[in-house]
Write an enzyme that holds these catalytic residues in place. Structure first.
Site, short mmCIF file in Angstrom:
data_model
loop_
_atom_site.label_atom_id
_atom_site.label_comp_id
_atom_site.label_asym_id
_atom_site.label_seq_id
_atom_site.Cartn_x
_atom_site.Cartn_y
_atom_site.Cartn_z
N CYS A 7 125.81 -3.72 -61.04
CA CYS A 7 124.45 -3.57 -60.53
C CYS A 7 124.12 -2.10 -60.36
O CYS A 7 124.64 -1.43 -59.46
CB CYS A 7 124.32 -4.32 -59.20
SG CYS A 7 122.71 -4.17 -58.45
N GLY A 8 123.25 -1.58 -61.22
CA GLY A 8 122.82 -0.20 -61.13
C GLY A 8 121.46 -0.08 -60.47
O GLY A 8 120.85 -1.09 -60.08
N ASN A 9 120.97 1.13 -60.35
CA ASN A 9 119.68 1.34 -59.70
C ASN A 9 118.53 0.74 -60.49
O ASN A 9 117.52 0.33 -59.91
CB ASN A 9 119.44 2.84 -59.50
CG ASN A 9 120.37 3.44 -58.47
OD1 ASN A 9 120.34 3.07 -57.30
ND2 ASN A 9 121.23 4.34 -58.90
N THR A 12 120.86 -4.56 -63.93
CA THR A 12 122.09 -5.25 -63.57
C THR A 12 122.62 -5.97 -64.79
O THR A 12 121.87 -6.67 -65.48
CB THR A 12 121.85 -6.25 -62.42
OG1 THR A 12 121.35 -5.54 -61.28
CG2 THR A 12 123.14 -6.96 -62.04
N GLY A 107 130.34 6.58 -55.14
CA GLY A 107 129.62 5.46 -55.72
C GLY A 107 130.55 4.53 -56.48
O GLY A 107 131.41 4.99 -57.23
N ASP A 109 130.08 2.77 -59.06
CA ASP A 109 130.00 2.95 -60.51
C ASP A 109 130.90 4.07 -61.00
O ASP A 109 131.50 3.99 -62.08
CB ASP A 109 128.55 3.19 -60.93
CG ASP A 109 127.91 4.37 -60.20
OD1 ASP A 109 128.30 4.67 -59.05
OD2 ASP A 109 127.00 5.00 -60.77
N ASP A 129 127.93 9.90 -67.68
CA ASP A 129 127.23 8.62 -67.67
C ASP A 129 125.73 8.87 -67.61
O ASP A 129 125.21 9.39 -66.62
CB ASP A 129 127.69 7.78 -66.48
CG ASP A 129 127.15 6.34 -66.54
OD1 ASP A 129 126.30 6.05 -67.40
OD2 ASP A 129 127.58 5.53 -65.71
N THR A 132 120.38 6.14 -64.41
CA THR A 132 119.24 6.61 -63.62
C THR A 132 119.46 8.06 -63.22
O THR A 132 118.54 8.88 -63.25
CB THR A 132 119.07 5.72 -62.37
OG1 THR A 132 118.92 4.36 -62.78
CG2 THR A 132 117.83 6.15 -61.59
#
Length: 257
Positions: A7-9, A12, A107, A109, A129, A132
């Site tokens: 789940c990213g900003n 997902t 984080g 991630d 990476d 966002t």
């Protein structure tokens, strides 16, 4: 059967792992208001459409949006009858603990990318990476995350230009035909494209100089191949690095229990 959720900003990603490979991957926008029931209806509909008839009995989650985690926990408990592993929580161990300032929260991630990259390439890495945010994660020789750099993401920079300057349009990022633009869109694309080329090259060079050891640069994220077109910035590109990292962390936890 394992369900891995990143789940990213912005987005997902849900992937089903059968022990050898990912048999399906789906992407949806990240919305913290989405309930467990809505997740299940969306996921089961896609599984039925692709005729995927499997029983999910394990879940691992990496989330940079804390408010989403509750509903993903409910999803796991209610529909898959399991307690999910959540990267960054005390009951989810890492192959190597991060070595950062005391009290610093890294984080999830970045921890997952570190685990995935070390498993594939070994140590002394810089993982770039393009999400966002554009992040640079430094992986030590033993696989530990030891710090990094956070810069605004490419699309975030373009959106900021559009929102802050009324005369500037919204544009998509692409490699410009020349450095000097002869119209507004070309000027914006050139500034962002070549600006990020310079940003990645300079930050990676300074990290290597500061660490004092040979380091490989691994790229992930959807925009990485675009920047690789222009300059040999990366030693490797791994589109599914985050999902691979989730599998590595899940496997490690199963081995130590």
């Amino acid at each position: 059967m394992l369900l891995a959720i990143d789940c990213g900003n912005t987005n997902t990603v849900f992937s089903i792992w059968d022990g050898d490979s990912f048999i399906a991957t789906w992407r949806t926008s990240t919305e913290w208001q989405r309930t467990a029931d809505q997740y299940y209806v969306w996921l089961s509909t896609l599984m039925n459409f692709q005729k995927i008839d499997v029983e999910i009995d394990e879940v691992i989650v990496s989330s940079t949006v804390p408010r989403v985690v509750f509903n993903l926990r409910v999803l796991s408990d209610r529909y898959f009858n399991c307690r999910p592993m959540v990267v960054g929580k005390s009951d989810c161990a890492l192959p190597q603990e991060a070595r950062v300032d005391e009290g610093t929260t890294v984080g999830p991630d970045r921890l997952v990318n570190t685990a995935g990259a070390f498993d594939k390439f070994g140590g002394d890495l810089i993982v770039v990476d393009f999400g966002t945010a554009t992040t640079f994660d430094v992986v030590a020789s033993d696989g530990a995350y030891v710090g990094g750099v956070i810069a605004p993401g490419v699309n975030l920079s373009l959106e900021a230009l559009h929102n802050a300057a009324a005369a500037l349009p919204h544009v998509d990022i692409s490699k410009p035909q020349s450095v000097v633009g002869t119209n507004t869109v070309a000027c914006m694309q050139s500034g962002v494209f070549w600006g990020y080329i310079g940003l990645v090259r300079e930050i990676c060079a300074r990290i290597k100089a500061e660490r004092g050891v040979p380091m490989r640069v691994i790229a992930t994220g959807g925009l990485a191949p675009l920047f690789q077109q222009a300059e040999a910035l990366f030693d490797a590109f791994e589109e599914d690095l985050t999902m691979h990292g989730l599998i590595v962390i899940h496997r490690f936890n199963k081995e130590i229990t």
